[in-house]
Design a protein around this motif. Sequence first.
Motif, PDB file in Angstrom:
ATOM      1  N   LEU A  94       0.819  -1.206   0.000  1.00 26.20           N
ATOM      2  CA  LEU A  94       0.000   0.000   0.000  1.00 26.20           C
ATOM      3  C   LEU A  94       0.853   1.257   0.000  1.00 26.20           C
ATOM      4  O   LEU A  94       0.512   2.257  -0.622  1.00 26.20           O
ATOM      5  CB  LEU A  94      -0.926   0.006   1.224  1.00 26.20           C
ATOM      6  N   SER A  95       1.959   1.210   0.724  1.00 27.42           N
ATOM      7  CA  SER A  95       2.863   2.354   0.758  1.00 27.42           C
ATOM      8  C   SER A  95       4.262   1.870   1.073  1.00 27.42           C
ATOM      9  O   SER A  95       4.444   0.873   1.779  1.00 27.42           O
ATOM     10  CB  SER A  95       2.417   3.395   1.796  1.00 27.42           C
ATOM     11  N   ASP A  96       5.237   2.573   0.543  1.00 24.28           N
ATOM     12  CA  ASP A  96       6.644   2.299   0.801  1.00 24.28           C
ATOM     13  C   ASP A  96       7.228   3.632   1.273  1.00 24.28           C
ATOM     14  O   ASP A  96       7.621   4.475   0.478  1.00 24.28           O
ATOM     15  CB  ASP A  96       7.324   1.809  -0.473  1.00 24.28           C
ATOM     16  N   PHE A  97       7.227   3.814   2.594  1.00 22.32           N
ATOM     17  CA  PHE A  97       7.477   5.114   3.195  1.00 22.32           C
ATOM     18  C   PHE A  97       8.963   5.274   3.493  1.00 22.32           C
ATOM     19  O   PHE A  97       9.540   4.493   4.249  1.00 22.32           O
ATOM     20  CB  PHE A  97       6.653   5.257   4.485  1.00 22.32           C
ATOM     21  N   ALA A  98       9.582   6.269   2.906  1.00 25.59           N
ATOM     22  CA  ALA A  98      11.000   6.517   3.088  1.00 25.59           C
ATOM     23  C   ALA A  98      11.229   7.341   4.350  1.00 25.59           C
ATOM     24  O   ALA A  98      10.718   8.457   4.474  1.00 25.59           O
ATOM     25  CB  ALA A  98      11.572   7.249   1.878  1.00 25.59           C
ATOM     26  N   CYS A  99      11.983   6.754   5.293  1.00 20.67           N
ATOM     27  CA  CYS A  99      12.319   7.462   6.540  1.00 20.67           C
ATOM     28  C   CYS A  99      13.445   6.671   7.199  1.00 20.67           C
ATOM     29  O   CYS A  99      13.222   5.898   8.127  1.00 20.67           O
ATOM     30  CB  CYS A  99      11.106   7.578   7.454  1.00 20.67           C
ATOM     31  N   ALA A 100      14.666   6.870   6.719  1.00 22.43           N
ATOM     32  CA  ALA A 100      15.791   6.027   7.112  1.00 22.43           C
ATOM     33  C   ALA A 100      16.106   6.135   8.596  1.00 22.43           C
ATOM     34  O   ALA A 100      15.973   7.199   9.207  1.00 22.43           O
ATOM     35  CB  ALA A 100      17.026   6.400   6.294  1.00 22.43           C
ATOM     36  N   GLY A 101      16.523   5.006   9.167  1.00 19.89           N
ATOM     37  CA  GLY A 101      16.918   4.956  10.577  1.00 19.89           C
ATOM     38  C   GLY A 101      17.163   3.519  10.998  1.00 19.89           C
ATOM     39  O   GLY A 101      16.544   2.600  10.492  1.00 19.89           O
ATOM     40  N   SER A 102      18.045   3.330  11.942  1.00 24.46           N
ATOM     41  CA  SER A 102      18.379   1.995  12.435  1.00 24.46           C
ATOM     42  C   SER A 102      17.630   1.759  13.752  1.00 24.46           C
ATOM     43  O   SER A 102      17.689   2.587  14.644  1.00 24.46           O
ATOM     44  CB  SER A 102      19.888   1.916  12.678  1.00 24.46           C
ATOM     45  N   GLN A 103      16.900   0.600  13.960  1.00 23.09           N
ATOM     46  CA  GLN A 103      16.656  -0.463  13.010  1.00 23.09           C
ATOM     47  C   GLN A 103      15.311  -0.295  12.327  1.00 23.09           C
ATOM     48  O   GLN A 103      14.923  -1.101  11.505  1.00 23.09           O
ATOM     49  CB  GLN A 103      16.637  -1.829  13.738  1.00 23.09           C
ATOM     50  N   ASN A 104      14.587   0.724  12.741  1.00 23.22           N
ATOM     51  CA  ASN A 104      13.213   0.905  12.285  1.00 23.22           C
ATOM     52  C   ASN A 104      12.336  -0.288  12.651  1.00 23.22           C
ATOM     53  O   ASN A 104      11.471  -0.706  11.876  1.00 23.22           O
ATOM     54  CB  ASN A 104      13.164   1.187  10.787  1.00 23.22           C
ATOM     55  N   ASP A 105      12.553  -0.867  13.844  1.00 23.51           N
ATOM     56  CA  ASP A 105      11.614  -1.856  14.377  1.00 23.51           C
ATOM     57  C   ASP A 105      10.268  -1.173  14.595  1.00 23.51           C
ATOM     58  O   ASP A 105      10.211  -0.006  15.011  1.00 23.51           O
ATOM     59  CB  ASP A 105      12.126  -2.427  15.696  1.00 23.51           C
ATOM     60  N   VAL A 106       9.187  -1.900  14.356  1.00 26.66           N
ATOM     61  CA  VAL A 106       7.863  -1.285  14.315  1.00 26.66           C
ATOM     62  C   VAL A 106       6.896  -1.938  15.300  1.00 26.66           C
ATOM     63  O   VAL A 106       7.017  -3.111  15.642  1.00 26.66           O
ATOM     64  CB  VAL A 106       7.260  -1.371  12.895  1.00 26.66           C
ATOM     65  N   SER A 107       5.928  -1.144  15.751  1.00 28.51           N
ATOM     66  CA  SER A 107       4.732  -1.647  16.426  1.00 28.51           C
ATOM     67  C   SER A 107       3.591  -0.712  16.059  1.00 28.51           C
ATOM     68  O   SER A 107       3.815   0.431  15.616  1.00 28.51           O
ATOM     69  CB  SER A 107       4.910  -1.716  17.945  1.00 28.51           C
ATOM     70  N   VAL A 108       2.353  -1.186  16.245  1.00 23.08           N
ATOM     71  CA  VAL A 108       1.198  -0.396  15.823  1.00 23.08           C
ATOM     72  C   VAL A 108       0.122  -0.474  16.895  1.00 23.08           C
ATOM     73  O   VAL A 108      -0.054  -1.506  17.560  1.00 23.08           O
ATOM     74  CB  VAL A 108       0.668  -0.898  14.452  1.00 23.08           C
ATOM     75  N   TRP A 109      -0.590   0.642  17.060  1.00 24.51           N
ATOM     76  CA  TRP A 109      -1.671   0.676  18.033  1.00 24.51           C
ATOM     77  C   TRP A 109      -2.710   1.713  17.626  1.00 24.51           C
ATOM     78  O   TRP A 109      -2.432   2.897  17.576  1.00 24.51           O
ATOM     79  CB  TRP A 109      -1.138   1.009  19.435  1.00 24.51           C
ATOM     80  N   LYS A 110      -3.900   1.236  17.280  1.00 17.91           N
ATOM     81  CA  LYS A 110      -5.066   2.097  17.019  1.00 17.91           C
ATOM     82  C   LYS A 110      -4.731   3.260  16.096  1.00 17.91           C
ATOM     83  O   LYS A 110      -5.002   4.429  16.395  1.00 17.91           O
ATOM     84  CB  LYS A 110      -5.655   2.598  18.338  1.00 17.91           C
ATOM     85  N   GLY A 111      -4.137   2.924  14.959  1.00 18.04           N
ATOM     86  CA  GLY A 111      -3.874   3.940  13.945  1.00 18.04           C
ATOM     87  C   GLY A 111      -2.581   4.686  14.098  1.00 18.04           C
ATOM     88  O   GLY A 111      -2.306   5.605  13.313  1.00 18.04           O
ATOM     89  N   LEU A 112      -1.760   4.306  15.072  1.00 18.72           N
ATOM     90  CA  LEU A 112      -0.459   4.938  15.254  1.00 18.72           C
ATOM     91  C   LEU A 112       0.635   3.890  15.088  1.00 18.72           C
ATOM     92  O   LEU A 112       0.537   2.783  15.626  1.00 18.72           O
ATOM     93  CB  LEU A 112      -0.350   5.574  16.639  1.00 18.72           C
ATOM     94  N   LEU A 113       1.672   4.248  14.354  1.00 17.52           N
ATOM     95  CA  LEU A 113       2.821   3.379  14.157  1.00 17.52           C
ATOM     96  C   LEU A 113       4.010   3.970  14.903  1.00 17.52           C
ATOM     97  O   LEU A 113       4.300   5.166  14.801  1.00 17.52           O
ATOM     98  CB  LEU A 113       3.161   3.269  12.669  1.00 17.52           C
ATOM     99  N   PHE A 114       4.702   3.122  15.663  1.00 17.34           N
ATOM    100  CA  PHE A 114       5.876   3.535  16.427  1.00 17.34           C
ATOM    101  C   PHE A 114       7.104   2.854  15.819  1.00 17.34           C
ATOM    102  O   PHE A 114       7.081   1.650  15.526  1.00 17.34           O
ATOM    103  CB  PHE A 114       5.715   3.158  17.892  1.00 17.34           C
ATOM    104  N   VAL A 115       8.176   3.612  15.663  1.00 15.10           N
ATOM    105  CA  VAL A 115       9.367   3.133  14.976  1.00 15.10           C
ATOM    106  C   VAL A 115      10.604   3.459  15.812  1.00 15.10           C
ATOM    107  O   VAL A 115      10.770   4.599  16.269  1.00 15.10           O
ATOM    108  CB  VAL A 115       9.479   3.776  13.573  1.00 15.10           C
TER     109      VAL A 115
END
Length: 463
Positions: A94-115
């Motif tokens: 759906l999207s390939d969002f460019a925002c470089a950073g190490s490690q860019n581990d992700v979690s999501v909660w109710k419409g918010l993504l944390f990196v």
Amino acid sequence: MRLPVRRIALTFSALMLLVAAPPVVAHEDHGGTWDPSPTSQTKNLKIVGSAPKTSDVPSYRNSDLAFWGRTVFAGNYEGFRTIDASDPENPRVLSDFACAGSQNDVSVWKGLLFVSIDSPLTAPECGSPRSLDAEGHTTPGFEGIRIFDVHDPEQPAYVGAVATDCGSHTHTVVPDKADPSRVLLYVSSYPSGELAESAYGNSCSRVGEGHSKISVVEVPLGDPASASVVNEPRLELNDYKGNAGFRGCHDISVFSAIDRAAAACMQEGQIWDISDVENPTTIARIHNPAFDFWHSATFTWDGSTVLFGDEAGGGTSPRCRATDPDTVGAIWLYDLASLDNRDATTPETPLSHYKISRVQGENARCTMHNFNVLPVEGRYVGVSAAYSGGTTVFDFTDRENPVEIAHNDPHGANTWSSYWYNGHVFTNDTGRGMDVMLLADPVRAGANKLPHLNPQTQESLIG
């Protein structure tokens, strides 16, 4: 310490098949261009869909996964992707969002993504370069958590960021059962370098107690731009391999229903009481001389067993050679009730350990890596990434005798994350991208469906 966010303007079918089968072909050393035909697999675990990587940038590496509904959030060192997995055989980016950073581990909660960002940047906004001096040495800069609005996964939007000491190597979503208007993040990190305080209020030091703490970040769901650090609980930790002040936690898994967390803290494992979510307290410290690096953890869904993973060699060294014992780079199983009030001075006897038995090449890095347990009653089945060993599925219903029941190891595998989610195994491979696998085993039909999954966050008891 309360550090405010830095703002910017925002203008199945359950068909029963055979359980296990011999490998299709023999294993080969890994390397070269990825070949979509597996090098080693069992017939009961096959790739049914893929979302190959979409970048040729040399630094591109895929990292962790999170799931909300039918959307998969896939981190990579250059940003993250949102992927529609409504049809697992045809996942759609759906999207390939460019925002470089190490490690860019992700979690999501109710419409918010944390990196997670664990390398100093000149600023928190996307596009900010590494913070370096004229000679190329790292200098103080922003590290911590970036926050994105992903209510529309096709159009993610940067909301802001929270600086945390020693950055954020990984982080864990912690729901607040008493206050659903907010969510907390346990931010784990460790001092790989010495950095003075930056303009954003974060620093990193091994002096004295070193980084013997985590950061607790509060995110008000109605105003995520006001997210901040609300506590920095101090932990009693051992120095990693005797290096003075080199302390901290790598991964933390929480189980809200039982008010417990399992923390993999480099030199030891810990169990925390999280009944006061802002103030986790250590109730057990676990020592195991076979561990090289306590990396990750998870629980069985009935809350009886905790699994800790050893990333021996830091994920950069071969640990699945013929000369490597099966105790190196393994997943270790412990009875949770037996761990209360351990002090990390006397090793606690584990129930057992598990590691793939397939020998890897002399230069192929391999340990057990990110994993979870299927949400099913009456049986314990785990799924794990194994870097060059691809993905493994193991049954530990007999907790003292875990056994592999399936694997899929594509040519050139370097699999970072492998997780079970709603009938399929999803993997993120650093070089290939995201694969969706089908496990042909009766356990598939009995596994519970979940509305969402952050693999390091378990919310409800099952079983």
